[in-house]
Design a protein around this motif. Structure first.
Motif, short mmCIF file in Angstrom:
data_model
loop_
_atom_site.label_atom_id
_atom_site.label_comp_id
_atom_site.label_asym_id
_atom_site.label_seq_id
_atom_site.Cartn_x
_atom_site.Cartn_y
_atom_site.Cartn_z
N GLN A 1 0.80 -1.21 0.00
CA GLN A 1 0.00 0.00 0.00
C GLN A 1 0.85 1.28 0.00
O GLN A 1 0.49 2.25 -0.65
CB GLN A 1 -0.92 0.01 1.23
CG GLN A 1 -1.83 -1.20 1.31
CD GLN A 1 -2.75 -1.31 0.13
OE1 GLN A 1 -3.42 -0.36 -0.25
NE2 GLN A 1 -2.79 -2.48 -0.49
N ASP A 2 1.95 1.27 0.72
CA ASP A 2 2.78 2.46 0.90
C ASP A 2 3.66 2.69 -0.34
O ASP A 2 4.46 1.82 -0.70
CB ASP A 2 3.65 2.27 2.14
CG ASP A 2 4.57 3.44 2.44
OD1 ASP A 2 4.46 4.49 1.78
OD2 ASP A 2 5.41 3.30 3.35
N SER B 1 2.00 3.47 11.65
CA SER B 1 2.02 2.02 11.60
C SER B 1 1.55 1.52 10.24
O SER B 1 0.61 2.05 9.66
CB SER B 1 1.11 1.45 12.69
OG SER B 1 1.66 1.73 13.94
N GLY B 2 2.23 0.50 9.76
CA GLY B 2 1.88 -0.10 8.48
C GLY B 2 0.71 -1.05 8.62
O GLY B 2 0.30 -1.40 9.72
N ASN B 3 0.17 -1.46 7.50
CA ASN B 3 -0.96 -2.38 7.57
C ASN B 3 -0.49 -3.82 7.68
O ASN B 3 0.65 -4.15 7.41
CB ASN B 3 -1.91 -2.15 6.38
CG ASN B 3 -1.32 -2.57 5.05
OD1 ASN B 3 -0.75 -3.65 4.93
ND2 ASN B 3 -1.46 -1.73 4.05
N SER B 4 -1.41 -4.70 8.06
CA SER B 4 -1.04 -6.09 8.33
C SER B 4 -0.66 -6.85 7.07
O SER B 4 0.16 -7.76 7.12
CB SER B 4 -2.16 -6.80 9.08
OG SER B 4 -3.32 -6.85 8.28
N GLU B 5 -1.25 -6.49 5.91
CA GLU B 5 -0.88 -7.17 4.67
C GLU B 5 0.56 -6.85 4.30
O GLU B 5 1.32 -7.75 3.92
CB GLU B 5 -1.82 -6.77 3.52
CG GLU B 5 -3.24 -7.25 3.68
CD GLU B 5 -4.11 -6.32 4.52
OE1 GLU B 5 -3.69 -5.17 4.82
OE2 GLU B 5 -5.21 -6.74 4.91
N ASP B 6 0.95 -5.59 4.39
CA ASP B 6 2.33 -5.21 4.12
C ASP B 6 3.27 -5.91 5.10
O ASP B 6 4.34 -6.38 4.72
CB ASP B 6 2.52 -3.69 4.22
CG ASP B 6 1.93 -2.93 3.05
OD1 ASP B 6 1.34 -3.56 2.14
OD2 ASP B 6 2.04 -1.69 3.05
N LYS B 7 2.86 -5.99 6.36
CA LYS B 7 3.69 -6.63 7.38
C LYS B 7 3.96 -8.09 7.02
O LYS B 7 5.10 -8.57 7.11
CB LYS B 7 3.04 -6.54 8.75
CG LYS B 7 3.85 -7.18 9.84
CD LYS B 7 3.18 -7.10 11.19
CE LYS B 7 4.02 -7.81 12.23
NZ LYS B 7 3.35 -7.92 13.52
N HIS C 1 7.82 1.42 11.31
CA HIS C 1 6.37 1.40 11.10
C HIS C 1 5.65 0.49 12.10
O HIS C 1 4.51 0.09 11.86
CB HIS C 1 6.05 0.97 9.66
CG HIS C 1 6.36 2.03 8.66
ND1 HIS C 1 7.64 2.31 8.24
CD2 HIS C 1 5.55 2.89 8.01
CE1 HIS C 1 7.60 3.31 7.36
NE2 HIS C 1 6.35 3.68 7.20
#
Length: 157
Positions: free
Chosen positions: A40-41, A91-97, A151
Motif C-alpha cells: 500500500q505504501d 504504523s503499516g498495515n497487516s498485509e504489508d507486514k 512502522h
C-alpha cells in the motif's frame, strides 16, 4: 579499445552452488516484483522495486560466472529515495507486514546460503563475487528491518 574477458574455471561444487544461487535470485526477483505491486505504501513500493533490481543484478552476476566469465559487480540501477534507511510514517498495515516478514525471512535464508557458498568456493573471483552478493543481501535485510521497525511492524525489545 580491446576488451579482455577473463575466464573462470568452476569446480563441480561451485557450479552446483551457483546454479542453486541462480534459482534463489530468480525467486527473490519474482517476490520483490510481485510484492511491490501489492503493498500500500508508495515509499515501500519504491524500496521493493529497488531491491528487485539489485536481485536481478545478482542473478546476472551468477549467470556470468556460470558462463565462465568474471562477473560485473557494478550495479547500474538507480537508488531509491530511501537512501539513508530512515522511514517516516505511521504504523503499516497487516498485509504489508506479512509480505515484509516473508521477504526478511527470505533474506536471512539467502544470506546463510551465501555464507556456505563462500566457504565452498575454490576460485577467488567466485568467492569475491559471492561475498559482494552476500553483503548486498544483508543490506536488503537491514532496509527491510528498518522499514518494519519504523512502522511498528518489528519491535526490538
Amino acid at each position: 579499445m580491446e576488451v579482455i574477458i577473463l575466464q573462470i574455471n568452476l569446480t563441480q561444487k561451485e557450479r552446483m552452488l551457483l546454479e542453486d544461487g541462480k534459482k534463489q535470485e530468480d525467486l527473490c526477483v519474482k517476490k520483490y516484483q510481485a510484492y511491490a505491486n501489492q503493498v500500500q505504501d508508495p515509499q515501500l513500493k519504491n524500496l521493493l522495486t529497488e531491491i528487485a533490481g539489485e536481485e536481478q543484478h545478482h542473478y546476472d552476476m551468477i549467470n556470468q560466472m556460470l558462463q565462465g566469465m568474471e562477473p560485473n559487480m557494478t550495479h547500474s540501477g538507480g537508488n531509491s529515495t530511501v537512501q539513508n534507511n530512515t522511514f517516516q510514517g505511521v504504523s503499516g498495515n497487516s498485509e504489508d507486514k506479512t509480505l515484509l516478514e516473508d521477504l526478511l525471512s527470505t533474506e536471512k535464508y539467502v544470506s546463510g546460503f551465501y555464507d556456505t557458498t563462500v566457504f565452498e568456493s575454490a576460485e577467488p573471483k567466485v568467492r569475491q563475487a559471492i561475498q559482494h552478493i552476500q553483503k548486498d543481501e544483508q543490506g536488503h535485510g537491514e532496509k527491510l528491518f528498518n522499514y518494519m521497525n519504523s512502522h511498528g511492524m518489528y519491535n526490538v525489545k
